[in-house]
Design a protein around this motif. Structure first.
Motif, PDB file in Angstrom:
ATOM      1  N   ARG A 145       0.848  -1.231  -0.222  1.00  0.00           N
ATOM      2  CA  ARG A 145       0.011   0.001  -0.098  1.00  0.00           C
ATOM      3  C   ARG A 145       0.867   1.271   0.063  1.00  0.00           C
ATOM      4  N   GLN A 163       4.681   7.666   0.225  1.00  0.00           N
ATOM      5  CA  GLN A 163       5.145   6.895   1.358  1.00  0.00           C
ATOM      6  C   GLN A 163       4.420   5.416   1.364  1.00  0.00           C
ATOM      7  N   ALA A 164       5.291   4.475   1.399  1.00  0.00           N
ATOM      8  CA  ALA A 164       5.006   3.033   1.894  1.00  0.00           C
ATOM      9  C   ALA A 164       4.303   2.803   2.882  1.00  0.00           C
ATOM     10  N   ILE A 165       3.051   2.326   3.071  1.00  0.00           N
ATOM     11  CA  ILE A 165       2.457   2.388   4.395  1.00  0.00           C
ATOM     12  C   ILE A 165       1.850   0.835   4.661  1.00  0.00           C
ATOM     13  N   ASN A 166       1.599   0.471   5.909  1.00  0.00           N
ATOM     14  CA  ASN A 166       0.937  -0.777   6.104  1.00  0.00           C
ATOM     15  C   ASN A 166      -0.569  -0.913   5.635  1.00  0.00           C
ATOM     16  N   PRO A 167      -0.756  -2.035   5.023  1.00  0.00           N
ATOM     17  CA  PRO A 167      -2.039  -2.072   4.352  1.00  0.00           C
ATOM     18  C   PRO A 167      -3.351  -2.093   5.441  1.00  0.00           C
TER      19      PRO A 167
ATOM     20  N   GLN B  93      -5.165 -11.180   8.700  1.00  0.00           N
ATOM     21  CA  GLN B  93      -5.057  -9.621   8.588  1.00  0.00           C
ATOM     22  C   GLN B  93      -5.201  -8.793   9.912  1.00  0.00           C
ATOM     23  N   TRP B  96      -2.179  -7.800  11.688  1.00  0.00           N
ATOM     24  CA  TRP B  96      -1.059  -7.142  11.054  1.00  0.00           C
ATOM     25  C   TRP B  96      -0.832  -5.955  11.715  1.00  0.00           C
ATOM     26  N   PRO B  97       0.279  -5.361  11.522  1.00  0.00           N
ATOM     27  CA  PRO B  97       0.744  -4.144  12.116  1.00  0.00           C
ATOM     28  C   PRO B  97      -0.246  -3.147  11.737  1.00  0.00           C
ATOM     29  N   GLU B  98      -0.174  -2.108  12.632  1.00  0.00           N
ATOM     30  CA  GLU B  98      -1.049  -0.853  12.577  1.00  0.00           C
ATOM     31  C   GLU B  98      -1.381  -0.387  11.063  1.00  0.00           C
ATOM     32  N   PRO B  99      -2.499  -0.313  10.749  1.00  0.00           N
ATOM     33  CA  PRO B  99      -2.582   0.194   9.188  1.00  0.00           C
ATOM     34  C   PRO B  99      -2.243   1.385   8.992  1.00  0.00           C
ATOM     35  N   ARG B 100      -1.549   1.898   7.962  1.00  0.00           N
ATOM     36  CA  ARG B 100      -1.437   3.365   7.738  1.00  0.00           C
ATOM     37  C   ARG B 100      -0.105   3.833   8.303  1.00  0.00           C
ATOM     38  N   GLU B 101       0.503   3.112   9.251  1.00  0.00           N
ATOM     39  CA  GLU B 101       1.897   3.369   9.779  1.00  0.00           C
ATOM     40  C   GLU B 101       2.777   3.135   8.460  1.00  0.00           C
ATOM     41  N   PRO B 102       4.025   3.736   8.713  1.00  0.00           N
ATOM     42  CA  PRO B 102       5.187   3.445   7.660  1.00  0.00           C
ATOM     43  C   PRO B 102       5.329   1.990   7.733  1.00  0.00           C
ATOM     44  N   ARG B 103       5.480   1.527   6.594  1.00  0.00           N
ATOM     45  CA  ARG B 103       5.605   0.158   6.243  1.00  0.00           C
ATOM     46  C   ARG B 103       6.451  -0.717   7.234  1.00  0.00           C
ATOM     47  N   ALA B 104       5.932  -1.671   7.890  1.00  0.00           N
ATOM     48  CA  ALA B 104       6.756  -2.616   8.645  1.00  0.00           C
ATOM     49  C   ALA B 104       7.620  -3.757   7.875  1.00  0.00           C
TER      50      ALA B 104
END
Lengths: 167, 167
Positions: A145, A163-167, B93, B96-104
């Motif tokens: 995402r 910015q690459a973000i968590n889905p 899902q 999964w890590p917190e949505p919309r945070e910088p990609r983990a």
């Protein structure tokens, strides 16, 4: 958005970009509910899902309605060009009976074909100028995402960050 | 709807009806932006386009979010049943890590599989209860359109009316 604060959602047909811009074009009937909704809230969000690639694009942007008698010559021209590009079947819909009224007789839906070079007053060009794009790729493990934001500091320039973000 | 008054639009997966009702079910993560948007404006409109039959359905309805600790035993049960029906890939899902945070890092997206019988607190059931349906059939010459409205006089009964209208 409806004037009563509830959302409105519909399918629309993408009609290419306004030349040399990132603004998306749509053909709209002046008699449709979109018109009062846009007057009330000139922001919209498009959601596009591509089932083959399993990608979703969400495009939030400001809406501009280009009607007959538009002052800006570029926008007036763009309205005319889009009208010319429509098929006969697309153009004649703007001569159909009043939308949402009780169903008219079938004959009323077969008026003479409008002039391909002279947009009917009912015909409007709608533009969406994106300021945020949320791109989700369901393929892959995990999903991908990206969030694209356009800087609002200088509206005359298009400065985007991603910015690459968590889905 | 976003709390700032601008619309929000996304693709969601229809998860069948709440048994013995016309309410549509969806699986939602408590950490997603939908939650605050629904708290702010508990109305939504679904738009469904079926490309094979060229039909559009627009369903305007009230949204109900069913979270952990739901008092109504029927809704609590429905949340549990939907969790059980999800695939393992669907359930994980919600860990999964917190949505919309910088990609983990990728590893963070491979937590242990959640218990299929015990919904995670992040998992919510979302219901949409339609009150208006706008059905457009693009096939046919001319197109066909019907408007369905549910009477608001007695919310315990579902009394619908239908009218053929101009597209």
């Amino acid at each position: 958005m409806r004037p009563d604060g509830r959302p409105a959602n519909r399918t629309i047909v993408f009609r290419d970009y306004l030349p040399d811009t990132n603004q998306l074009q749509f053909a709209v009937d002046r008699r449709s509910l979109k018109i009062e909704q846009i007057a009330h809230q000139p922001w919209g969000e498009l959601c596009w899902y591509f089932s083959d690639t399993r990608e979703q694009f969400r495009l939030l942007g400001q809406l501009t309605l280009v009607q007959e008698g538009q002052d800006d010559p570029l926008l007036d021209k763009a309205r005319q060009v889009l009208w010319q590009k429509l098929s006969d079947a697309g153009r004649v819909q703007f001569s159909w009976p009043e939308p949402r009224e009780p169903r008219a007789e079938n004959e009323a839906f077969h008026p003479p074909a409008p002039d391909p070079n002279m947009p009917l007053p009912q015909f409007c060009l709608l533009l969406l100028d994106p300021v945020e794009v949320d791109h989700l790729e369901l393929r892959g493990d995990p999903q991908n995402r990206w969030w694209y934001g356009r800087s609002q500091d200088d509206p005359t320039q298009e400065i985007w960050s991603v910015q690459a973000i968590n889905p």
